[in-house]
Design an enzyme around this catalytic site. Sequence first.
Site, mmCIF file in Angstrom:
data_model
loop_
_atom_site.group_PDB
_atom_site.id
_atom_site.type_symbol
_atom_site.label_atom_id
_atom_site.label_comp_id
_atom_site.label_asym_id
_atom_site.label_seq_id
_atom_site.Cartn_x
_atom_site.Cartn_y
_atom_site.Cartn_z
ATOM 1 N N LEU A 134 -6.853 7.797 -1.343
ATOM 2 C CA LEU A 134 -7.022 6.277 -1.001
ATOM 3 C C LEU A 134 -7.957 5.859 -0.051
ATOM 4 O O LEU A 134 -8.035 6.619 0.966
ATOM 5 C CB LEU A 134 -5.447 5.701 -0.860
ATOM 6 C CG LEU A 134 -4.617 5.483 -1.714
ATOM 7 C CD1 LEU A 134 -3.328 5.017 -1.283
ATOM 8 C CD2 LEU A 134 -4.887 4.124 -2.605
ATOM 9 N N SER A 135 -8.873 5.250 -0.269
ATOM 10 C CA SER A 135 -9.800 4.888 0.721
ATOM 11 C C SER A 135 -8.954 3.958 1.815
ATOM 12 O O SER A 135 -7.811 3.458 1.714
ATOM 13 C CB SER A 135 -10.927 3.996 0.417
ATOM 14 O OG SER A 135 -11.869 4.837 -0.612
ATOM 15 N N ALA A 136 -9.590 3.853 3.233
ATOM 16 C CA ALA A 136 -9.241 2.960 4.175
ATOM 17 C C ALA A 136 -9.163 1.508 4.034
ATOM 18 O O ALA A 136 -9.699 1.002 2.917
ATOM 19 C CB ALA A 136 -9.798 2.963 5.595
ATOM 20 N N ARG A 169 0.720 -1.088 -0.084
ATOM 21 C CA ARG A 169 -0.036 -0.022 0.062
ATOM 22 C C ARG A 169 0.868 1.237 -0.056
ATOM 23 O O ARG A 169 0.568 2.201 -0.691
ATOM 24 C CB ARG A 169 -0.974 -0.065 1.176
ATOM 25 C CG ARG A 169 -1.800 1.275 1.273
ATOM 26 C CD ARG A 169 -2.583 1.014 2.643
ATOM 27 N NE ARG A 169 -3.348 2.235 2.781
ATOM 28 C CZ ARG A 169 -4.576 2.715 2.426
ATOM 29 N NH1 ARG A 169 -5.384 1.852 1.508
ATOM 30 N NH2 ARG A 169 -5.284 3.781 2.769
#
Length: 423
Positions: free
Chosen positions: A63-65, A38
């Site tokens: 970016l989402s969680a 990530r």
Amino acid sequence: MGGAVSAGEDNDDLIDNLKEAYYIRSDLVERAFRAIDRADYYLDEYRDNAYKDLAWRHGNIHLSAPCIYSEVMEALDLHPCLSFLNLGSGTGYLSTMVGLILGPFGVNHGIELHADVIEYAYQKLDSFIKTSDSFDKFEFCEPSFVVGNCLEIPPESRQYDRVYCGAGVQKEHEDYMKNLLKLGGILVMPLEEKLTKITRTGLNSWETKKIISVSFAPLVLPKHITNGKPKAVPLPKYEVRTLQELARICIRHTLRVTTDGGDSQSRGRGSSFSVGRGLAVAGLHKYGPRFKRRRVHRRHCNALVLATRQVVASSGFGPAPLDSNNNQGGRAEDEEEEAAAGEREARRQMRGSRRAGRGAGGPAVVEEDETVEEEEEEHEEEEEKETGELLRPQPAVNVLRERILGLPLPEPLKMYLLYYREK
């Protein structure tokens, strides 16, 4: 949105936390998450925050969680050869993970509102293909992105097996999103503050399931109006592969299966991760070959008989087992030190038992010379104190690359089979 699990020290640690919290539930999704770091999708100055379960935004980059991406990947129910459309594809992080599962005969498209984010996504995709060892462990469906508003897709456009929308969908756009699906397809999107999974069961029938509560920015409404109609945004084209590309896919697949088939059991997860053409048949330990246990001492004493106690010791003492938590923190080091100390104490007790047996006049059967053994043990104990019990991290061997380089082919053809990867 996020914060549902503890932060990790690295990508593997983050995935472990997501598994423990039951956000990642399938081996297929786990393996895709482990293959893509990530942090590689963060700007360098923000990499320290990459393993927190939090969304991240910088300008147009978002970016989402991790917990959200986990639920999305599980809900999409991906497998090889499907077609996938990512609405609001962003950095390409999700699309790249999806591509590892779809395999070379899937379709992987994305549409993104901002041109600078598309450029950033292609930079990250190029870096993954050229530098990541994971690229050679999977059969990959490379994503294609176009710039545009996802609400401006022409109604006559093709439909997809799987669709994900990364922005909050208003209720009035629900039917528009549903029409992007093929029969039997799955749509995952934030709808009315809930991450929602919609399955198309018929021409006009649907099954809806609410997954978790989420908070997403809403879709941006179209601004380009021509004659009262929004501007049409063409989706990426379906590319028919050339014979040359198909030959490369086939050769790499054959070499990968040949490489993995013989030793998958020795690498721990061969059977559970064998998922056909979309993923390499190879088993891949979740931590990879990052650390190896040092061989502390192996002494095989096949028979030691003390007449007074009738003690039989066989198979010797082996090294302590591998740390199952990737050598994280002081706890793992303490456990290793305790195991080594216990082993040394066991050896001292055995030597004492031998001496007691000799003093009592009882017979003892020992295959190795005891004086030499004791000297070797003392030497090894001193060496352990100096060097520790772990080897330095060793680079993994890319077996597929080595096999390709060993083929009796001209160098240009080898580089083509390697996708011109320098690493």
